[in-house]
Design an enzyme around this catalytic site. Structure first.
Site, mmCIF file in Angstrom:
data_model
loop_
_atom_site.group_PDB
_atom_site.id
_atom_site.type_symbol
_atom_site.label_atom_id
_atom_site.label_comp_id
_atom_site.label_asym_id
_atom_site.label_seq_id
_atom_site.Cartn_x
_atom_site.Cartn_y
_atom_site.Cartn_z
ATOM 1 N N HIS A 1 0.820 -1.198 0.000
ATOM 2 C CA HIS A 1 0.000 0.000 0.000
ATOM 3 C C HIS A 1 0.866 1.265 0.000
ATOM 4 O O HIS A 1 0.715 2.135 0.859
ATOM 5 C CB HIS A 1 -0.907 0.035 1.238
ATOM 6 C CG HIS A 1 -1.969 -1.005 1.254
ATOM 7 N ND1 HIS A 1 -2.716 -1.292 2.385
ATOM 8 C CD2 HIS A 1 -2.439 -1.833 0.285
ATOM 9 C CE1 HIS A 1 -3.577 -2.260 2.113
ATOM 10 N NE2 HIS A 1 -3.434 -2.596 0.839
ATOM 11 N N HIS B 1 -7.670 -0.834 3.621
ATOM 12 C CA HIS B 1 -6.944 -0.995 2.371
ATOM 13 C C HIS B 1 -7.260 0.180 1.456
ATOM 14 O O HIS B 1 -8.210 0.925 1.686
ATOM 15 C CB HIS B 1 -7.297 -2.336 1.744
ATOM 16 C CG HIS B 1 -6.911 -3.503 2.607
ATOM 17 N ND1 HIS B 1 -6.059 -4.505 2.188
ATOM 18 C CD2 HIS B 1 -7.243 -3.824 3.883
ATOM 19 C CE1 HIS B 1 -5.893 -5.389 3.163
ATOM 20 N NE2 HIS B 1 -6.600 -4.990 4.208
#
Length: 611
Positions: A545, A588
């Site tokens: 990420h 996320h």
């Protein structure tokens, strides 16, 4: 199913041009808008802009190919199989001294759809405060209210008794991206929700509404009709005829020219490695992601002039914050060997006949192990893990925060104010099968052929902030990526606390009866402080990420783009992708990136209204 992806749904009806749709030649070399990067954000921006600006010609350029028929992308049960392959840029970090000098993979999609084609299909959101932080840091209009409107506009959630049907449950029912809660739930996962409930976490039936605290079944971005990945190329089905897509094409730099009237540099188009130029009459928009958007800025002379000089690049705009502020979520895994009576996703790596059987079922659109994606998730605060641990970590956070840095100050607020009760710090994912760091047991070892489940812990707000910059010896090659993993005391302590709590979850009565041994880190080998620290330094990984490298912040606070997405020092060069995220959210990134794209289209359309 009729999908209603429209200007009203996107909040663009009042901004749309009423001019006739132009004839945009497929072989044109001049367009009104050029979008660099056909990934998660890029295709959403491109399709939305084509609807909002039907009188303009729009080009999106993607370095990778279209791969609509690639099984490794489409089949949920093959998630992760494309990482490190031909659809991946295959970036790596420099050696990380605080993680045993390991170099980490930085997987990014080199394919139409970008990382939405490679990710593991988690579909969730952070806390309200994660989105409101943007506005509080100096970006008017970037807040939960506008983010959630944008995010629900692009999704169609399949109603499910495991998720609330309330109108304010935080899901959409009329967008291009289809989502559902997986129909395959391994028997051992049935203990996961009761296990977390035994620690006081609620069963959260509306986790996408801005309150993710609790344990839940989480959706994945999967089409219900054929159980294939639903990802950003779907947006192209809703675009107008004024949108052109160019694949297998790399951009070398953004061409700019100084405007004598404004004193700003205007983007005039893009240069390809062949020397060909595509002209942008109105704007160039970077959606190349957290790795390559800053790299393209530097290749175009926008960045730290010292770094540019070392690479032999003339400075156009001295903007030292380009490529800085790199943030990422950290993960660490505990894996458990199942009792022999329980099946596992590992069977797909062990039994060729079973693979053929399950694939045949999948291809016949019947329930199959290849349907599976993780659906068991929990988000907690440190207080919910352990009050003493929370106190210790808060003190380490204060010691880890850089004085005067607004990003770190926001993370400290999440721990030291009333936000402490609503902003998660620890995530745990139930993943069926082995997904640890040591690798599945080798052939001819005692554990080979065994089945496992894995608890993946993810630290939501680490304090390390690294950088991405061009390589002085090869500027157009792979950039130098240094996330500085585990360089802050808080980060290391948080990872250790997380893996310890993973063990507690596994040992809770609701889960304990499913397994016979802890494969990683090992009940007999990891118990002392030194052993836990060694395990953390040896096995901590990224959860892929990367964000923040073209931060949307005031320039004085380390920003690269304004709240309009315009790169400082330029008049018409924008960035709308994960690189603009100023402070990492919990959860996320996928839904947030789509939300960035939709809000980016709104701002572009507003700025050109009537023109």
């Amino acid at each position: 199913m009729h999908l209603h992806y429209s200007l009203p749904a996107l909040g663009l009806a009042a901004l749309a041009s009423s001019a006739a749709v132009p004839k945009c030649a497929r072989d044109a070399t001049a367009y009104d808008f050029i979008i660099v990067g056909g990934g998660t954000a890029g295709l959403a921006v491109a399709s939305g802009l084509s609807l909002a600006r039907p009188s303009d010609c729009i080009l999106v350029i993607e370095a990778g190919p279209a791969a609509y028929d690639e099984p490794g992308i489409n089949i949920p049960g093959r998630k992760g199989s494309t990482l490190g392959g031909k659809y991946d840029w295959n970036f790596t970090t420099v050696a990380q001294p605080n993680a045993n000098n390991r170099s980490f993979s930085v997987n990014r999609g080199k394919v139409l759809g970008g990382s939405s084609a490679l990710n593991l299909m988690t579909w969730d959101r952070g806390a309200v405060a994660d989105y409101d932080a943007w506005e509080q840091l100096g970006n008017p209009g970037w807040n939960w209210k506008n983010f959630i409107k944008a995010m629900v506009a692009i999704e169609t959630f399949q109603r499910d008794p495991r998720y609330s049907n309330a109108s304010d449950a935080g899901v959409g029912y009329a967008g291009p991206i289809q989502t559902l809660i997986n129909r395959v739930i391994p028997p051992q996962q049935l203990g996961f929700i009761p296990a977390l409930e035994s620690f006081g976490l609620p069963n959260n039936l509306a986790s996408l509404d801005g309150n993710p605290i609790g344990v839940m079944y989480q959706p994945s971005n999967i089409r219900a009709s054929n159980y294939t990945r639903s990802y950003s190329p779907t947006f192209l089905n809703f675009a107008g005829p004024n949108l052109a897509v160019m694949t297998n094409t790399t951009v070398s730099k953004i061409n700019t020219v100084l405007c004598s009237t404004t004193g700003l540099y205007n983007a005039t188009g893009v240069l390809l490695p062949s020397g060909q130029i595509f002209t942008a009459k109105k704007e160039v928009i970077l959606t190349a992601g957290s790795i390559q958007s800053p790299q393209l800025l530097e290749l175009s002379g926008i960045g730290n002039k010292t770094i540019l000089a070392a690479a032999g690049i003339n400075s156009v705009v001295d903007l030292p914050s380009v490529g800085e502020n790199l943030q990422d979520h950290l993960r660490i895994q505990n894996s458990y060997q199942l009792k022999p009576k329980y099946p596992s996703f590992d069977d797909l790596r062990l039994n060729a006949s079973y693979v053929a059987e399950q694939l045949a079922l999948y291809n016949a659109n019947k329930v199959s192990e290849y349907d599976y994606t993780g659906s068991g998730y929990a988000y907690t605060t440190w207080d919910q893990v352990n009050k003493t641990t929370s106190k210790t970590l808060t003190a380490l956070a204060l010691a880890s925060a850089e004085k005067g840095n607004v990003v770190d100050a926001k993370k400290v607020q999440y721990l030291t104010t009333s936000l402490n009760a609503s902003v998660p710090q620890y995530e745990v994912i139930f993943s069926d099968g082995y997904t640890g760091a040591a690798g599945y047991p080798a052939v001819n070892t005692t554990r080979y052929g065994q089945r496992f489940f894995t608890l993946i812990a993810v630290i939501q707000h680490p304090f390390a902030r690294g950088s991405i910059h061009i390589n002085a010896t090869n500027p157009s090659g792979k950039p130098v990526i240094n996330p500085k993993y585990l360089s802050k005391p808080y980060d290391l302590a948080a990872v250790i606390a997380a893996t310890k709590f993973n063990r507690q979850i596994a040992q809770s009565p609701a889960l304990r009866d499913y397994w016979i041994d802890e494969y990683e880190p090992g009940l007999n080998t990891t118990n002392t402080d030194a052993e836990w620290e060694a395990f953390a330094r040896r096995t901590t990984l990224s959860i892929y990420h990367p964000m923040g490298t073209c931060a949307m912040l005031p320039r004085k606070d380390g920003g690269v783009v304004s709240s309009e997405g315009i790169v400082y020092g330029t008049g018409n060069l924008r960035v709308f992708d994960a690189s603009v995220i100023p402070v990492q959210p919990s959860g996320h990134l996928q839904t947030m990136v789509y939300g960035i794209a939709v809000q980016g289209v709104v701002r572009i359309a507003e700025s050109w209204k009537g023109r």
